[in-house]
Scaffold this motif. Structure first.
Motif, PDB file in Angstrom:
ATOM      1  N   SER A   1     -80.494  25.531  52.006  1.00 14.38           N
ATOM      2  CA  SER A   1     -81.125  24.950  53.187  1.00 14.38           C
ATOM      3  C   SER A   1     -80.148  25.079  54.355  1.00 14.38           C
ATOM      4  N   HIS A   2     -80.654  24.843  55.573  1.00 21.01           N
ATOM      5  CA  HIS A   2     -79.758  24.888  56.723  1.00 21.01           C
ATOM      6  C   HIS A   2     -79.281  23.502  57.106  1.00 21.01           C
ATOM      7  N   ARG A   3     -79.790  22.498  56.401  1.00 23.96           N
ATOM      8  CA  ARG A   3     -79.400  21.122  56.730  1.00 23.96           C
ATOM      9  C   ARG A   3     -77.966  20.845  56.286  1.00 23.96           C
ATOM     10  N   VAL A   4     -77.335  19.963  57.034  1.00 22.22           N
ATOM     11  CA  VAL A   4     -75.965  19.564  56.710  1.00 22.22           C
ATOM     12  C   VAL A   4     -75.905  18.048  56.698  1.00 22.22           C
ATOM     13  N   GLY A   5     -75.198  17.492  55.754  1.00 20.08           N
ATOM     14  CA  GLY A   5     -75.056  16.043  55.660  1.00 20.08           C
ATOM     15  C   GLY A   5     -74.095  15.493  56.708  1.00 20.08           C
ATOM     16  N   ASP A   6     -73.892  14.195  56.672  1.00 21.84           N
ATOM     17  CA  ASP A   6     -73.033  13.522  57.648  1.00 21.84           C
ATOM     18  C   ASP A   6     -71.706  13.121  57.017  1.00 21.84           C
ATOM     19  N   PHE A   7     -70.791  12.755  57.891  1.00 19.37           N
ATOM     20  CA  PHE A   7     -69.482  12.274  57.444  1.00 19.37           C
ATOM     21  C   PHE A   7     -69.407  10.810  57.839  1.00 19.37           C
ATOM     22  N   LEU A   8     -69.207   9.940  56.877  1.00 17.20           N
ATOM     23  CA  LEU A   8     -69.219   8.505  57.146  1.00 17.20           C
ATOM     24  C   LEU A   8     -67.822   7.916  56.965  1.00 17.20           C
ATOM     25  N   VAL A   9     -67.428   7.133  57.949  1.00 19.39           N
ATOM     26  CA  VAL A   9     -66.103   6.515  57.890  1.00 19.39           C
ATOM     27  C   VAL A   9     -66.286   5.007  57.800  1.00 19.39           C
ATOM     28  N   ARG A  10     -65.801   4.430  56.717  1.00 26.12           N
ATOM     29  CA  ARG A  10     -65.881   2.969  56.597  1.00 26.12           C
ATOM     30  C   ARG A  10     -64.574   2.371  57.117  1.00 26.12           C
TER      31      ARG A  10
END
Ligand code: ZN
Ligand code: ZN
Length: 368
Positions: free
Chosen positions: A325-334
């Motif tokens: 797919s061309h979708r990309v996930g996110d980067f989450l900073v806690r």
């Protein structure tokens, strides 16, 4: 003559699947490759094949259930019993093929001098992959031991200067015909020739390097392109990268199963990446910028003022690509706030003063 159910060690009402499994077990145990020169094993192997021949066929099985062995022999439609091992291989080829799927079984059944020749077996390989590999879709080289085409004879199994001879059993046709009497009349059963495995030709003088097998076992390097975004259990099939077949028959496939290894810094949640950041107290109060290591390098992350511990900051499209797919996930900073434990008298005084100025009574809220 022994009871067919007893031979396979199954109950009378067993399902076709149970019967098949029982037969596979027996066939494996008593396989002639594993029991060379053992007549008892060969007898048991044939016996099991005969029992399976009857019990795997609905019609034969119901006649056997009603009339016993007489029901099978009586009208001539039944198999007269296997006298030649090759009959067994050609009749139950699918069983032996299936058994050849895994590493151990495949080696065992195909490295033998058995005259059965078929497509090479599949190889299975588990490849550990890091999140970095998954992110960028690296190419990895693995070394496996497998059958490859014999260079000396180019797979035909013949010594230099010699060629293939016409098979004397089928006279080069590659087929054998068996005429059987059944209650429906004469039945002509055409099967691939057991002597040449349907090729119509046999080796007169085998190649010294591969002993007529047409292939040799060697270490080989295989390049594997890791598809970006794979998860544990994803697999790919490299066609033709498995074991070479005997006598130049097509090679099997290589099945690569990916296994994600635990990352020291990142936690994966589908295509998102989560990291814990520990920031200092003043940055939490006043806000600021911190540098965060992502899979694509360091980025500057803005911390809003007055941020609380446990709050998540989301950086869009800096996670993992989604598979196919061309979708990309996110980067989450806690965000976590580093509270100093040791401080000098000056700092102590400042915090004491701070307490006077901004002290708020504890509040309680429902746990989430
Ligand atoms: Zn050779
Ligand atoms: Zn033949």
């Amino acid at each position: 003559m022994r009871d067919y159910y007893e031979i396979l060690g199954v109950q009378k009402g067993s399902s076709p699947k149970e019967i098949k499994n029982a037969y596979r077990k027996m066939a494996f145990k008593y396989h002639p490759d594993k029991n060379q020169g053992n007549e008892l094993a060969e007898k048991k192997f044939k016996e099991a094949a005969e029992a399976y021949d009857v019990l795997s066929n609905d019609d034969k099985r119901s006649r056997y259930d009603q009339f016993g062995h007489a029901g099978i022999k009586g009208n001539g439609a039944g198999h007269p019993g296997f006298t030649d091992l090759n009959d067994i291989f050609s009749n139950f080829g699918d069983i032996f093929e299936n058994m050849g799927g895994g590493g151990g079984f495949g080696d065992f059944f195909n490295s033998s001098s058995s005259q059965r020749r078929s497509r090479g077996t599949d190889l299975k390989l588990t490849l550990p992959v890091t999140l970095e590999d998954i992110f960028s879709g690296k190419v990895k080289t693995v070394r496996v031991q497998k059958y490859i085409l014999c260079d000396d004879c180019n797979g035909n199994g013949c010594a230099k200067g010699y060629g293939l001879n016409q098979c004397s059993v089928c006279n080069g046709t590659g087929e054998v015909r068996k005429v059987q009497q059944s209650f429906l009349g004469q039945v002509v059963n055409v099967q691939p020739c057991y002597n040449c495995n349907g090729k119509g030709q046999v080796i007169s003088n085998p190649c010294k390097n591969c002993k007529g097998d047409g292939r040799v076992r060697k270490h080989s390097s295989i390049e594997i392109e890791i598809p970006p975004g794979v998860v544990t259990g994803s697999y790919l099939t490299k066609r033709g990268a498995g074991n070479a077949g005997e006598m130049g028959s097509p090679s099997g496939n290589l099945i690569v199963i990916f296994d994600e290894v635990d990352h020291p810094l990142y936690l994966r949640d589908e295509n998102d990446i989560i990291i814990d950041a520990y920031i200092d107290y003043s940055t939490a109060v006043f806000g600021g910028k911190i540098e965060v290591p992502t899979l694509s390098g360091k980025i500057k992350l803005k911390i809003p003022k007055g941020i609380k511990g446990g709050q998540l900051l989301r950086v869009r499209n800096k996670g993992l690509p989604e598979l196919n797919s061309h979708r990309v996930g996110d980067f989450l900073v806690r965000i976590n706030i580093n509270i100093p434990k040791n401080f000098n008298s000056k700092v102590k005084q400042i915090i004491e003063e701070l307490k006077q100025e901004i002290y708020i009574e504890p509040e309680f809220k429902k746990f989430r």
